[in-house]
Design a protein around this motif. Structure first.
Motif, PDB file in Angstrom:
ATOM      1  N   GLN A  24       9.793  -4.649   6.285  1.00 23.22           N
ATOM      2  CA  GLN A  24       8.998  -3.834   7.207  1.00 23.22           C
ATOM      3  C   GLN A  24       7.961  -3.065   6.412  1.00 23.22           C
ATOM      4  O   GLN A  24       8.257  -2.508   5.353  1.00 23.22           O
ATOM      5  CB  GLN A  24       9.856  -2.843   7.990  1.00 23.22           C
ATOM      6  N   VAL A  25       6.714  -3.068   6.925  1.00 25.79           N
ATOM      7  CA  VAL A  25       5.643  -2.279   6.320  1.00 25.79           C
ATOM      8  C   VAL A  25       4.960  -1.499   7.438  1.00 25.79           C
ATOM      9  O   VAL A  25       4.861  -1.975   8.569  1.00 25.79           O
ATOM     10  CB  VAL A  25       4.641  -3.183   5.563  1.00 25.79           C
ATOM     11  N   ALA A  26       4.528  -0.283   7.139  1.00 22.34           N
ATOM     12  CA  ALA A  26       3.898   0.570   8.156  1.00 22.34           C
ATOM     13  C   ALA A  26       2.618   1.179   7.604  1.00 22.34           C
ATOM     14  O   ALA A  26       2.497   1.436   6.394  1.00 22.34           O
ATOM     15  CB  ALA A  26       4.858   1.674   8.596  1.00 22.34           C
ATOM     16  N   TYR A  27       1.659   1.420   8.504  1.00 22.36           N
ATOM     17  CA  TYR A  27       0.339   1.912   8.124  1.00 22.36           C
ATOM     18  C   TYR A  27      -0.087   3.076   9.007  1.00 22.36           C
ATOM     19  O   TYR A  27       0.393   3.237  10.135  1.00 22.36           O
ATOM     20  CB  TYR A  27      -0.719   0.805   8.267  1.00 22.36           C
ATOM     21  N   ALA A  28      -1.042   3.853   8.488  1.00 21.08           N
ATOM     22  CA  ALA A  28      -1.784   4.835   9.273  1.00 21.08           C
ATOM     23  C   ALA A  28      -3.225   4.349   9.378  1.00 21.08           C
ATOM     24  O   ALA A  28      -3.778   3.820   8.400  1.00 21.08           O
ATOM     25  CB  ALA A  28      -1.754   6.209   8.610  1.00 21.08           C
ATOM     26  N   ILE A  29      -3.855   4.498  10.526  1.00 21.32           N
ATOM     27  CA  ILE A  29      -5.216   4.021  10.716  1.00 21.32           C
ATOM     28  C   ILE A  29      -6.167   4.696   9.731  1.00 21.32           C
ATOM     29  O   ILE A  29      -6.109   5.906   9.515  1.00 21.32           O
ATOM     30  CB  ILE A  29      -5.672   4.230  12.171  1.00 21.32           C
ATOM     31  N   GLY A  30      -7.006   3.889   9.100  1.00 16.42           N
ATOM     32  CA  GLY A  30      -7.985   4.415   8.172  1.00 16.42           C
ATOM     33  C   GLY A  30      -7.470   4.670   6.776  1.00 16.42           C
ATOM     34  O   GLY A  30      -8.226   5.119   5.907  1.00 16.42           O
ATOM     35  N   VAL A  31      -6.202   4.364   6.527  1.00 11.17           N
ATOM     36  CA  VAL A  31      -5.587   4.585   5.213  1.00 11.17           C
ATOM     37  C   VAL A  31      -5.252   3.231   4.605  1.00 11.17           C
ATOM     38  O   VAL A  31      -4.656   2.380   5.268  1.00 11.17           O
ATOM     39  CB  VAL A  31      -4.320   5.459   5.328  1.00 11.17           C
ATOM     40  N   ALA A  32      -5.626   3.025   3.354  1.00  3.60           N
ATOM     41  CA  ALA A  32      -5.442   1.723   2.725  1.00  3.60           C
ATOM     42  C   ALA A  32      -3.981   1.461   2.345  1.00  3.60           C
ATOM     43  O   ALA A  32      -3.462   0.360   2.555  1.00  3.60           O
ATOM     44  CB  ALA A  32      -6.325   1.604   1.487  1.00  3.60           C
ATOM     45  N   ARG A  33      -3.336   2.448   1.784  1.00  6.17           N
ATOM     46  CA  ARG A  33      -1.976   2.229   1.276  1.00  6.17           C
ATOM     47  C   ARG A  33      -0.954   2.399   2.391  1.00  6.17           C
ATOM     48  O   ARG A  33      -1.062   3.312   3.215  1.00  6.17           O
ATOM     49  CB  ARG A  33      -1.681   3.196   0.124  1.00  6.17           C
ATOM     50  N   PRO A  34       0.052   1.539   2.442  1.00  7.66           N
ATOM     51  CA  PRO A  34       1.090   1.668   3.483  1.00  7.66           C
ATOM     52  C   PRO A  34       1.785   3.015   3.405  1.00  7.66           C
ATOM     53  O   PRO A  34       1.943   3.597   2.321  1.00  7.66           O
ATOM     54  CB  PRO A  34       2.065   0.532   3.157  1.00  7.66           C
ATOM     55  N   VAL A  35       2.198   3.512   4.545  1.00  7.64           N
ATOM     56  CA  VAL A  35       2.967   4.761   4.545  1.00  7.64           C
ATOM     57  C   VAL A  35       4.428   4.501   4.197  1.00  7.64           C
ATOM     58  O   VAL A  35       5.135   5.412   3.772  1.00  7.64           O
ATOM     59  CB  VAL A  35       2.856   5.489   5.895  1.00  7.64           C
ATOM     60  N   SER A  36       4.880   3.236   4.376  1.00 12.73           N
ATOM     61  CA  SER A  36       6.250   2.904   3.981  1.00 12.73           C
ATOM     62  C   SER A  36       6.400   1.396   3.859  1.00 12.73           C
ATOM     63  O   SER A  36       5.692   0.624   4.510  1.00 12.73           O
ATOM     64  CB  SER A  36       7.278   3.427   4.993  1.00 12.73           C
ATOM     65  N   ILE A  37       7.319   0.988   3.001  1.00  9.45           N
ATOM     66  CA  ILE A  37       7.768  -0.402   2.884  1.00  9.45           C
ATOM     67  C   ILE A  37       9.287  -0.355   2.775  1.00  9.45           C
ATOM     68  O   ILE A  37       9.837   0.448   2.009  1.00  9.45           O
ATOM     69  CB  ILE A  37       7.192  -1.110   1.646  1.00  9.45           C
ATOM     70  N   SER A  38       9.971  -1.183   3.543  1.00 11.47           N
ATOM     71  CA  SER A  38      11.428  -1.241   3.436  1.00 11.47           C
ATOM     72  C   SER A  38      11.878  -2.693   3.404  1.00 11.47           C
ATOM     73  O   SER A  38      11.161  -3.594   3.834  1.00 11.47           O
ATOM     74  CB  SER A  38      12.098  -0.507   4.598  1.00 11.47           C
ATOM     75  N   VAL A  39      13.088  -2.894   2.910  1.00 13.91           N
ATOM     76  CA  VAL A  39      13.624  -4.246   2.770  1.00 13.91           C
ATOM     77  C   VAL A  39      15.086  -4.263   3.197  1.00 13.91           C
ATOM     78  O   VAL A  39      15.823  -3.303   2.960  1.00 13.91           O
ATOM     79  CB  VAL A  39      13.469  -4.750   1.312  1.00 13.91           C
ATOM     80  N   ASN A  40      15.486  -5.350   3.864  1.00 15.37           N
ATOM     81  CA  ASN A  40      16.868  -5.511   4.299  1.00 15.37           C
ATOM     82  C   ASN A  40      17.274  -6.957   4.038  1.00 15.37           C
ATOM     83  O   ASN A  40      16.694  -7.881   4.606  1.00 15.37           O
ATOM     84  CB  ASN A  40      16.997  -5.190   5.787  1.00 15.37           C
ATOM     85  N   THR A  41      18.249  -7.162   3.171  1.00 10.72           N
ATOM     86  CA  THR A  41      18.739  -8.517   2.882  1.00 10.72           C
ATOM     87  C   THR A  41      20.040  -8.827   3.617  1.00 10.72           C
ATOM     88  O   THR A  41      20.648  -9.872   3.377  1.00 10.72           O
ATOM     89  CB  THR A  41      18.954  -8.706   1.368  1.00 10.72           C
ATOM     90  N   PHE A  42      20.495  -7.937   4.487  1.00  6.90           N
ATOM     91  CA  PHE A  42      21.684  -8.174   5.309  1.00  6.90           C
ATOM     92  C   PHE A  42      22.907  -8.522   4.459  1.00  6.90           C
ATOM     93  O   PHE A  42      23.761  -9.319   4.854  1.00  6.90           O
ATOM     94  CB  PHE A  42      21.417  -9.291   6.318  1.00  6.90           C
ATOM     95  N   GLY A  43      22.958  -7.928   3.274  1.00  6.48           N
ATOM     96  CA  GLY A  43      24.090  -8.176   2.388  1.00  6.48           C
ATOM     97  C   GLY A  43      24.026  -9.484   1.622  1.00  6.48           C
ATOM     98  O   GLY A  43      24.995  -9.844   0.944  1.00  6.48           O
ATOM     99  N   THR A  44      22.905 -10.186   1.681  1.00  6.02           N
ATOM    100  CA  THR A  44      22.801 -11.493   1.010  1.00  6.02           C
ATOM    101  C   THR A  44      22.020 -11.420  -0.292  1.00  6.02           C
ATOM    102  O   THR A  44      21.767 -12.454  -0.914  1.00  6.02           O
ATOM    103  CB  THR A  44      22.115 -12.526   1.927  1.00  6.02           C
ATOM    104  N   GLY A  45      21.602 -10.233  -0.718  1.00  6.72           N
ATOM    105  CA  GLY A  45      20.739 -10.111  -1.878  1.00  6.72           C
ATOM    106  C   GLY A  45      21.449 -10.365  -3.191  1.00  6.72           C
ATOM    107  O   GLY A  45      22.625 -10.033  -3.371  1.00  6.72           O
ATOM    108  N   LYS A  46      20.713 -10.957  -4.125  1.00  6.46           N
ATOM    109  CA  LYS A  46      21.214 -11.152  -5.488  1.00  6.46           C
ATOM    110  C   LYS A  46      21.241  -9.817  -6.226  1.00  6.46           C
ATOM    111  O   LYS A  46      22.052  -9.624  -7.151  1.00  6.46           O
ATOM    112  CB  LYS A  46      20.317 -12.154  -6.223  1.00  6.46           C
ATOM    113  N   VAL A  47      20.355  -8.908  -5.824  1.00  4.01           N
ATOM    114  CA  VAL A  47      20.326  -7.541  -6.347  1.00  4.01           C
ATOM    115  C   VAL A  47      20.367  -6.602  -5.155  1.00  4.01           C
ATOM    116  O   VAL A  47      20.289  -7.026  -3.995  1.00  4.01           O
ATOM    117  CB  VAL A  47      19.062  -7.299  -7.203  1.00  4.01           C
ATOM    118  N   SER A  48      20.458  -5.326  -5.399  1.00  3.77           N
ATOM    119  CA  SER A  48      20.496  -4.352  -4.304  1.00  3.77           C
ATOM    120  C   SER A  48      19.149  -4.321  -3.596  1.00  3.77           C
ATOM    121  O   SER A  48      18.111  -4.689  -4.165  1.00  3.77           O
ATOM    122  CB  SER A  48      20.826  -2.959  -4.837  1.00  3.77           C
TER     123      SER A  48
END
Length: 386
Positions: A307-331
């Motif tokens: 998931q990535v989220a933005y604010a209008i007129g702002v270049a950099r995302p306000v947030s990035i998140s990741v969910n591997t549902f317990g299947t990740g090789k790393v955390s």
């Protein structure tokens, strides 16, 4: 744990997809004329009529929108007045304005640039606020959920046998739906297949059901995934003669789940079609898919949602998140570090890396934006090191 999950797709002749295709055909024409155009184009369609509206800023050139509409409708296959929607006799209305100057203030010069930031990739602001999702899973070679992959293939096959003349009585509208039984997260069998295909009035239902089963379903669905308990529903109402925009009005952006992951992943609510890539609804969703697919392709997770989220007129995302549902090789926390180190979610960076200022969008308008070869966001070209 066993569960059943269902996804659907629709053909290019579905009324909503007709509208998506028109909006993206207009976008492609605008990009040909001016790669720096701003386009937010929406289409509605009903019996004998198409309405095109939205905001388009074109710095150079002129696009004949009625011609684009007619050419698109003809290519889809609405070429007979009997269908109630024929490219030659359509009434076409347009209501186009330029992009709001207030929005342009943030897109053309980001908040970071106004604050004195000279980084070239900080110069373009996001075209809107909102959140976007990307997803990938290793359950298919396309890194897509199996129910949606099969639904898309069924709809593509409906179009193929119609256009080739193999099933001459088929008409452009249609739908497919596939229910897959999973054991944990592994698909093990097909529970149900639903296909509804628009047809001419002179074919009997027994012939249609036999032909759809033989030439469409059995052609697409893996035999090893079905059994004696698999259910088939082919034109279950018994008649589907009236279809397309004559049977149900169409609207750009009303098939966003068909366009993405079939309900297997989150969705921010914004559609893709008719939007130039400064609109992060489109470009950031494509990039999130690119990131997710490369994570799974590098065996860092069996499935992942970004998931990535933005604010209008702002270049950099306000947030990035990741969910591997317990299947990740790393955390998930470590994976987020890898993502932030290797991928740049700023709009200008996305547009350049995926080469999005090209007329490639008409091809995305039906059968899903993801899981199909040829699109730059489908590349698995990154080597990610833990």
């Amino acid at each position: 744990m066993k569960r059943i999950f269902t996804s659907e797709s629709v053909t290019e002749g579905h009324p909503d997809k007709v509208c998506d295709r028109i909006s993206d055909a207009i976008l492609d024409e605008m990009i040909k004329l001016d790669p720096d155009c701003r386009v937010a184009c929406e289409t509605t369609a009903t019996t004998g009529m198409v309405n095109v509206m939205g905001e388009i800023t074109l710095h150079d050139g002129y696009a004949d929108i009625p011609r684009i509409v007619r050419d698109t409708v003809k290519e889809i296959g609405y070429c007979d007045p009997e269908l109630g929607f024929d490219y030659r006799s359509l009434a076409i209305n347009t209501a186009i304005n330029e992009q709001s100057a207030d929005i342009a203030l943030g897109v053309d010069e980001s908040l970071e640039r106004k604050a004195g930031d000279t980084d070239v990739y900080d110069s373009v602001g996001a075209g809107d606020q909102g959140m976007m999702f990307g997803y990938a899973t290793d359950e298919t070679p396309e890194y897509m959920p199996l129910p949606l992959t099969l639904s898309h293939k069924l709809c593509m096959r409906l179009a193929e046998v119609r256009k080739s003349g193999e099933l001459k009585y088929l008409r452009p509208d249609g739908k497919a739906q596939v229910s897959v039984e999973y054991d944990d997260h592994t698909p093990v069998r097909i529970e149900a297949v639903v296909v509804s295909a628009q047809h001419s009035p002179d074919v009997d239902i027994e012939t249609l059901r036999r032909d759809i089963r033989e030439h469409v379903i059995d052609f697409v669905i893996p035999a090893g995934m079905t059994d004696e308990n698999t259910k088939y529903y082919i034109n279950p109402t018994g008649r589907f003669v009236i279809g397309g925009p004559a049977g149900d009005s169409g609207l750009t952006g009303r098939k966003i789940i068909v366009d993405t992951y079939g309900g297997a992943a989150g969705h921010g609510g914004g559609c893709f079609s008719g939007k130039d890539p400064t609109k992060v609804d489109r470009s950031a969703s494509y990039y999130a898919r690119y990131v997710a697919k490369n994570i799974v392709a590098n065996s860092l997770a069996k499935r992942v949602e970004i998931q990535v989220a933005y604010a209008i007129g702002v270049a950099r995302p306000v947030s990035i998140s990741v969910n591997t549902f317990g299947t990740g090789k790393v955390s998930d926390e470590k994976l987020l570090e890898i993502i932030e180190k290797n991928f740049d979610f700023r709009p200008k960076a996305i547009i350049e890396e995926l080469d999005l200022l090209r007329p490639i969008y008409s091809e995305t308008a039906a059968y899903g934006h993801f899981g199909r070869s040829g699109f730059p966001w489908e590349k698995t070209d990154r080597k990610l090191v833990v």
